[in-house]
Design a protein around this motif. Structure first.
Motif, PDB file in Angstrom:
ATOM      1  N   LEU A  14       0.863  -0.998   0.351  1.00 52.99           N
ATOM      2  CA  LEU A  14      -0.140  -0.014  -0.151  1.00 52.99           C
ATOM      3  C   LEU A  14       0.876   1.719  -0.157  1.00 52.99           C
ATOM      4  N   ASP A  16       0.512   5.312   0.408  1.00 53.25           N
ATOM      5  CA  ASP A  16      -0.420   6.134   0.142  1.00 53.25           C
ATOM      6  C   ASP A  16       0.301   7.380   1.319  1.00 53.25           C
ATOM      7  N   ASP A  17      -0.305   8.358   1.220  1.00 58.77           N
ATOM      8  CA  ASP A  17       0.255   9.144   1.987  1.00 58.77           C
ATOM      9  C   ASP A  17      -0.282   9.630   3.165  1.00 58.77           C
ATOM     10  N   ARG A  19      -1.374   7.886   6.865  1.00 57.34           N
ATOM     11  CA  ARG A  19      -1.991   6.657   7.617  1.00 57.34           C
ATOM     12  C   ARG A  19      -2.771   6.414   7.799  1.00 57.34           C
ATOM     13  N   ARG A  22      -4.455   4.407   4.848  1.00 50.84           N
ATOM     14  CA  ARG A  22      -3.461   3.169   4.793  1.00 50.84           C
ATOM     15  C   ARG A  22      -4.179   1.537   5.523  1.00 50.84           C
ATOM     16  N   THR A  23      -4.364   2.778   7.036  1.00 53.09           N
ATOM     17  CA  THR A  23      -5.090   1.709   8.397  1.00 53.09           C
ATOM     18  C   THR A  23      -6.130   1.357   7.461  1.00 53.09           C
ATOM     19  N   GLN A  26      -6.067  -1.337   4.779  1.00 50.36           N
ATOM     20  CA  GLN A  26      -5.770  -2.774   5.114  1.00 50.36           C
ATOM     21  C   GLN A  26      -6.543  -3.571   5.989  1.00 50.36           C
ATOM     22  N   VAL A  39      -1.201  -8.147   2.765  1.00 50.12           N
ATOM     23  CA  VAL A  39      -0.321  -6.518   2.773  1.00 50.12           C
ATOM     24  C   VAL A  39       0.826  -6.563   3.219  1.00 50.12           C
ATOM     25  N   GLU A  42       3.957  -0.919   3.376  1.00 53.26           N
ATOM     26  CA  GLU A  42       3.477   0.209   2.927  1.00 53.26           C
ATOM     27  C   GLU A  42       4.271   1.047   3.387  1.00 53.26           C
ATOM     28  N   ALA A  44       4.865   5.894   2.936  1.00 49.18           N
ATOM     29  CA  ALA A  44       4.195   7.232   2.535  1.00 49.18           C
ATOM     30  C   ALA A  44       4.190   8.813   1.431  1.00 49.18           C
ATOM     31  N   ASP A  64      -1.327   5.114  -4.422  1.00 52.66           N
ATOM     32  CA  ASP A  64      -1.429   6.557  -4.605  1.00 52.66           C
ATOM     33  C   ASP A  64      -1.099   7.446  -5.762  1.00 52.66           C
ATOM     34  N   LYS A 118     -11.456   6.378  -4.511  1.00 55.65           N
ATOM     35  CA  LYS A 118     -12.081   6.247  -3.450  1.00 55.65           C
ATOM     36  C   LYS A 118     -12.316   5.457  -3.032  1.00 55.65           C
TER      37      LYS A 118
END
Length: 226
Positions: A14, A16-17, A19, A22-23, A26, A39, A42, A44, A64, A118
Motif C-alpha cells: 500500500l 499512500d501518504d 496513514r 492505509r489503516t 488494510q 499486505v 506500506e 508514505a 496513490d 477511493k
C-alpha cells in the motif's frame, strides 16, 4: 455465520501518504484468509515506496497518485525494471481520490495497469487487485473514457509536448500555483523549501515560455489542470 476462506493469494504493498487511509484499506482487504490479500508493506512517499517494493517484490502495488517526493508517476518511473521483469512482474493499480483526466493518463502512461477511485468498495477493490495480478487492465467506469481518448482517438494527440517538458514535481508546483497557492503554502504541502518552489516556478516559466504566474494560471486553466 463465518466468512468463507479462499484459495486465492496475492501479495500487496500500500502506497499512500495518509496513514489513516492505509489503516482503513488494510482493515478492509487485508483479512488474508477470506480475501486472499496479504499486505506485505506500506509506504508514505516515493523513496519509502521504492525501498519497500524492492524489498518485498509484491505482485500488486496499490499506488496513490499524489505523493511527497514526486508523485505516483515517479514511483512508476523508478520501478520500470521491476514492472518489466518477465518472470515476476510487479504490477501497479492506482487508487486515488482524484478522477482528473491528467492524473489517470499520467499513471497509465507510466505503466500502471489500472486506476480506481477511493469510492470503490472493499470487495470490488479485492477483485480489481486480482484482475491486475492476472494482467488485466482495470478502471473505475467513467475513467476508462479518459484513457481511450488519450490512446485510441485519432482526433486528439496522446501527448502534450509542453507538459512533457516538465518534470513531475514541476507539474505539481504548476497546479498549485494555478490554484492560487502562495509559495510558502506550496512548500509546506510538498515538503520542500520556498527557495526550491521559486526554482521550480522559474523552470516552468522558462520551459513554457511564459512571463509570470498570471500567464501560467491561464495556461493551466486552458488545459483543465486547475
Amino acid at each position: 455465520m463465518t466468512e468463507e476462506t479462499t484459495d486465492r493469494h496475492v501479495r500487496v504493498v500500500l502506497v499512500d501518504d495518509h496513514r489513516m487511509f492505509r489503516t482503513g484499506v488494510q482493515a478492509e482487504i487485508g483479512r488474508t484468509e477470506t480475501t486472499g490479500v496479504e499486505v506485505v508493506g506500506e509506504a508514505a512517499d516515493v523513496d519509502q515506496a521504492i525501498t519497500v517494493i524492492t524489498a518485498t517484490r509484491p505482485e500488486v502495488v496499490l499506488l496513490d497518485v499524489h505523493l511527497p517526493g514526486g508523485g505516483g508517476v515517479e514511483v512508476l518511473r523508478r520501478s520500470a525494471a521491476m514492472m518489466g521483469d518477465a518472470e515476476n512482474p510487479v504490477r501497479f493499480l492506482a487508487l486515488s481520490v482524484s478522477d482528473a483526466a491528467e492524473d489517470v493518463i499520467g499513471v497509465i502512461r507510466g505503466g500502471a495497469r489500472g486506476y480506481v477511485t477511493k469510492t470503490i468498495t472493499g470487495s470490488d477493490l479485492v477483485d480489481s487487485i486480482f484482475r491486475v495480478q492476472d494482467g488485466d487492465a482495470v478502471f473505475s467506469p467513467r475513467l476508462a473514457g479518459f484513457v481511450l481518448d488519450a490512446f485510441a482517438s485519432t482526433d486528439a494527440p496522446p501527448v502534450d509536448e509542453d507538459m512533457d517538458r516538465l518534470t513531475q514535481r514541476e507539474r505539481e508546483v504548476l497546479r498549485l500555483i494555478a490554484r492560487g497557492y502562495a509559495y510558502k503554502e506550496i512548500a509546506k504541502q510538498l515538503f520542500i523549501s520556498v527557495k526550491t518552489v521559486e526554482s521550480h516556478v522559474s523552470a516552468v516559466l522558462r520551459k513554457l515560455q511564459l512571463s509570470n504566474r498570471h500567464e501560467l494560471t491561464r495556461w493551466a486553466t486552458a488545459r483543465r489542470l486547475v
